[in-house]
Design a protein around this motif. Structure first.
Motif, PDB file in Angstrom:
ATOM      1  N   ALA A  95       0.799  -1.144  -0.002  1.00  0.00           N
ATOM      2  CA  ALA A  95      -0.036   0.094   0.103  1.00  0.00           C
ATOM      3  C   ALA A  95       0.755   1.351  -0.132  1.00  0.00           C
ATOM      4  O   ALA A  95       0.660   2.247  -0.653  1.00  0.00           O
ATOM      5  N   GLU A  96       1.914   1.063   0.796  1.00  0.00           N
ATOM      6  CA  GLU A  96       2.732   2.491   0.876  1.00  0.00           C
ATOM      7  C   GLU A  96       3.615   2.608  -0.501  1.00  0.00           C
ATOM      8  O   GLU A  96       3.903   3.838  -0.739  1.00  0.00           O
ATOM      9  N   LEU A  97       4.051   1.427  -0.986  1.00  0.00           N
ATOM     10  CA  LEU A  97       4.839   1.805  -2.399  1.00  0.00           C
ATOM     11  C   LEU A  97       4.015   2.298  -3.327  1.00  0.00           C
ATOM     12  O   LEU A  97       4.554   3.028  -3.951  1.00  0.00           O
ATOM     13  N   SER A  98       2.910   1.955  -3.462  1.00  0.00           N
ATOM     14  CA  SER A  98       1.971   2.165  -4.271  1.00  0.00           C
ATOM     15  C   SER A  98       1.629   3.561  -4.313  1.00  0.00           C
ATOM     16  O   SER A  98       1.496   4.562  -4.980  1.00  0.00           O
ATOM     17  N   ILE A 155       3.257 -10.385  -1.244  1.00  0.00           N
ATOM     18  CA  ILE A 155       3.027  -9.262  -0.275  1.00  0.00           C
ATOM     19  C   ILE A 155       2.423  -8.107  -0.872  1.00  0.00           C
ATOM     20  O   ILE A 155       1.314  -7.513  -0.507  1.00  0.00           O
ATOM     21  N   ILE A 156       3.193  -7.674  -2.076  1.00  0.00           N
ATOM     22  CA  ILE A 156       2.520  -6.477  -2.693  1.00  0.00           C
ATOM     23  C   ILE A 156       1.309  -6.789  -3.634  1.00  0.00           C
ATOM     24  O   ILE A 156       0.431  -5.855  -3.069  1.00  0.00           O
ATOM     25  N   ASP A 161      -2.969  -2.806  -6.422  1.00  0.00           N
ATOM     26  CA  ASP A 161      -3.166  -3.550  -7.974  1.00  0.00           C
ATOM     27  C   ASP A 161      -1.792  -3.278  -8.892  1.00  0.00           C
ATOM     28  O   ASP A 161      -1.835  -3.766 -10.002  1.00  0.00           O
ATOM     29  N   ILE A 162      -1.147  -2.430  -8.177  1.00  0.00           N
ATOM     30  CA  ILE A 162      -0.054  -2.111  -9.007  1.00  0.00           C
ATOM     31  C   ILE A 162       1.006  -3.229  -9.487  1.00  0.00           C
ATOM     32  O   ILE A 162       1.319  -4.105  -8.513  1.00  0.00           O
ATOM     33  N   PRO A 163       1.380  -3.257 -10.513  1.00  0.00           N
ATOM     34  CA  PRO A 163       2.243  -4.600 -10.894  1.00  0.00           C
ATOM     35  C   PRO A 163       3.710  -4.476 -10.049  1.00  0.00           C
ATOM     36  O   PRO A 163       4.175  -3.466  -9.947  1.00  0.00           O
ATOM     37  N   SER A 164       4.188  -5.788 -10.031  1.00  0.00           N
ATOM     38  CA  SER A 164       5.624  -5.730  -9.373  1.00  0.00           C
ATOM     39  C   SER A 164       6.516  -6.670 -10.275  1.00  0.00           C
ATOM     40  O   SER A 164       5.853  -7.598 -10.765  1.00  0.00           O
ATOM     41  N   TYR A 177       9.274  -2.108 -17.781  1.00  0.00           N
ATOM     42  CA  TYR A 177       8.682  -2.468 -16.546  1.00  0.00           C
ATOM     43  C   TYR A 177       7.851  -1.014 -16.191  1.00  0.00           C
ATOM     44  O   TYR A 177       8.692   0.074 -15.969  1.00  0.00           O
ATOM     45  N   GLU A 178       6.693  -0.889 -15.672  1.00  0.00           N
ATOM     46  CA  GLU A 178       6.187   0.128 -14.909  1.00  0.00           C
ATOM     47  C   GLU A 178       5.596  -0.348 -13.796  1.00  0.00           C
ATOM     48  O   GLU A 178       4.651  -1.226 -13.887  1.00  0.00           O
ATOM     49  N   GLY A 179       5.841   0.245 -12.612  1.00  0.00           N
ATOM     50  CA  GLY A 179       5.409  -0.383 -11.400  1.00  0.00           C
ATOM     51  C   GLY A 179       6.580  -0.254 -10.379  1.00  0.00           C
ATOM     52  O   GLY A 179       7.259   0.559 -10.288  1.00  0.00           O
ATOM     53  N   ILE A 180       6.295  -1.438  -9.635  1.00  0.00           N
ATOM     54  CA  ILE A 180       7.298  -1.683  -8.318  1.00  0.00           C
ATOM     55  C   ILE A 180       8.246  -2.635  -8.718  1.00  0.00           C
ATOM     56  O   ILE A 180       8.020  -4.052  -8.983  1.00  0.00           O
ATOM     57  N   LEU A 181       9.573  -2.320  -8.777  1.00  0.00           N
ATOM     58  CA  LEU A 181      10.763  -3.137  -9.151  1.00  0.00           C
ATOM     59  C   LEU A 181      11.218  -3.747  -8.088  1.00  0.00           C
ATOM     60  O   LEU A 181      11.971  -2.734  -7.147  1.00  0.00           O
ATOM     61  N   ILE A 182      11.446  -4.830  -7.769  1.00  0.00           N
ATOM     62  CA  ILE A 182      12.040  -5.497  -6.572  1.00  0.00           C
ATOM     63  C   ILE A 182      13.594  -6.171  -6.832  1.00  0.00           C
ATOM     64  O   ILE A 182      13.548  -7.048  -7.705  1.00  0.00           O
TER      65      ILE A 182
END
Length: 415
Positions: A95-98, A155-156, A161-164, A177-182
């Motif tokens: 939630a916080e990363l998004s 977890i994400i 709904d933001i892709p990781s 890629y667009e979103g959260i990169l781990i």
């Protein structure tokens, strides 16, 4: 001018991250004010750290709090934002990363969750503590906030709904890629390679991770200055333990076996904030105060024998919920610590656990805390202005440090 904003979900995290910048000579301040005004801080301020206290909020409230802080930073023209996360992935990570990504105006946020120096690593998107998948470790058994998954994408996905996407190698092309990169990382060298790649790509404006990757923020952002001088520290330590983490309990037990006086609270005492204002509490404070004169390490522990089970049973009988247990315990402990400081206790206060540190700062009306240095990995020395007087506070997360930590620090401070 504030160049970097760090958003933390608890107070110990705010300090163990900001001190990475202080160590490089940056002027850093930690505040509880999520509605901060940049003009309230001196022009020399390089780093502002906001403790958003979102660790225990629901996902919606955590998202809104972090979105608002990020938006405020962006409108203020702060160029770099770092979302500090827990090294074992507790809290509202997804939630916080998004929230930071949506409010930050970028296509990607790079998430580097590992802290190899503390044996927190990430491999193929799975997070480990001491080589054990995080949900199978002691952190998966936390009574307040157990970590349910070791797979970070899981977890994400459970929170946004933001892709990781998992980046196993920093040389990997992530431009599509667009979103959260781990980012995977198993060593300090891995962290440095990731940092270099991010700098080459110019993707350093929205980053996230724990104190491990934060140690590279001075290099990434160019923020530096004259390194701070360590203030004189009393060789006597007053350990105030508000944590039930097995690591914290083992540290207290080791100190007691080494001869440290140990004072603990009963379930009835620690679950009754009114008790802290009574004669019994006053008597306890007097005994602790005297022991601090005579002994190099004194333990004031919220946990007595057979804990935390005894407290849970007591609370259940009286209909006290888990969240209220946590709030009452830290309120009582913070009041005892405050009384000891008011009496002029002959010891450096060492607060264990983010909830206790937050409650102490809030309860005493301290507005800003200045991180000075790490006295050990993950153990932070800070300075606060308390009733017109500057005092030193040491703090750490409950899960950090070796068993002999308190005795080792006391020996070192006496040299």
């Amino acid at each position: 001018m504030i160049k970097l904003l760090i958003i933390s979900d608890d107070f110990t995290g705010a300090l163990d991250t900001s001190v990475q910048l202080s160590a490089s000579g940056a002027t850093a301040y930690v505040t509880l004010d999520s509605k901060f005004n940049t003009t309230d801080f001196s022009p020399e301020t390089d780093v502002l750290v906001v403790d958003a206290e979102t660790r225990h909020l629901n996902q919606k409230d955590a998202y809104e709090a972090v979105f608002s802080i990020t938006e405020r930073a962006r409108k203020a023209g702060i160029p770099f934002i770092y979302k500090k996360t827990d090294s074992v992935l507790r809290g509202n990570i997804g939630a916080e990363l998004s929230a930071v990504l949506k409010a930050g105006g970028q296509k990607r946020i790079h998430f580097i969750p590992a802290y190899p120096q503390m044996n927190r690593t990430t491999r193929k998107g799975i997070h480990y503590a001491d080589s054990v998948p995080i949900d199978e470790s002691i952190f998966g058994k936390d009574p307040f906030e157990p970590v349910l998954y070791s797979d970070i994408t899981q977890i994400i996905r459970s929170q946004t709904d933001i892709p990781s996407f998992i980046i196993e190698d920093p040389r990997q092309d992530w431009s599509q890629y667009e979103g959260i990169l781990i980012h995977d990382s198993q060593s300090a060298d891995d962290l440095e390679q990731i940092a270099q790649k991010l700098k080459e790509k110019g993707e350093i404006h929205l980053l996230s991770g724990c104190a491990g990757f934060a140690s590279l923020l001075p290099m990434l952002t160019g923020i530096s200055g004259s390194k701070p001088q360590t203030p004189e520290i009393s060789s006597h330590l007053l350990i105030a333990c508000g944590s039930i983490h097995p690591v914290s309990l083992a540290q207290c037990s080791y100190a007691v076996r080494s001869g440290a006086p140990h004072y603990h609270l009963t379930p009835e005492e620690k679950l009754s904030p009114a008790w802290a204002n009574g004669d019994s509490a006053c008597s306890l404070v007097s005994h602790v105060f005297q022991s601090c004169k005579e002994s190099p390490v004194v333990i004031l522990n919220a946990n007595g024998p057979d804990e935390p089970g005894k407290t849970y049973a007591y609370a259940k009988e009286r209909g006290i919920e888990l969240s209220q247990i946590r709030e009452n315990v830290v309120a009582v402990m913070a009041r005892l610590v405050e009384d000891l400081i008011d009496r002029g206790v002959n010891a450096t206060v060492f607060l264990m656990g983010g909830d206790l540190l937050y409650q102490f700062i809030k309860q005493t009306g301290i507005n800003v805390i200045s991180p000075v240095c790490e006295v050990e990995q993950g153990v932070v020395l800070s300075e606060v202005l308390y009733k017109g007087k500057r005092i030193n506070i040491i703090s750490k997360s409950g899960g950090f440090g070796r068993e002999s930590l308190f005795m080792d620090l006391s020996d070192r401070f006496q040299i």
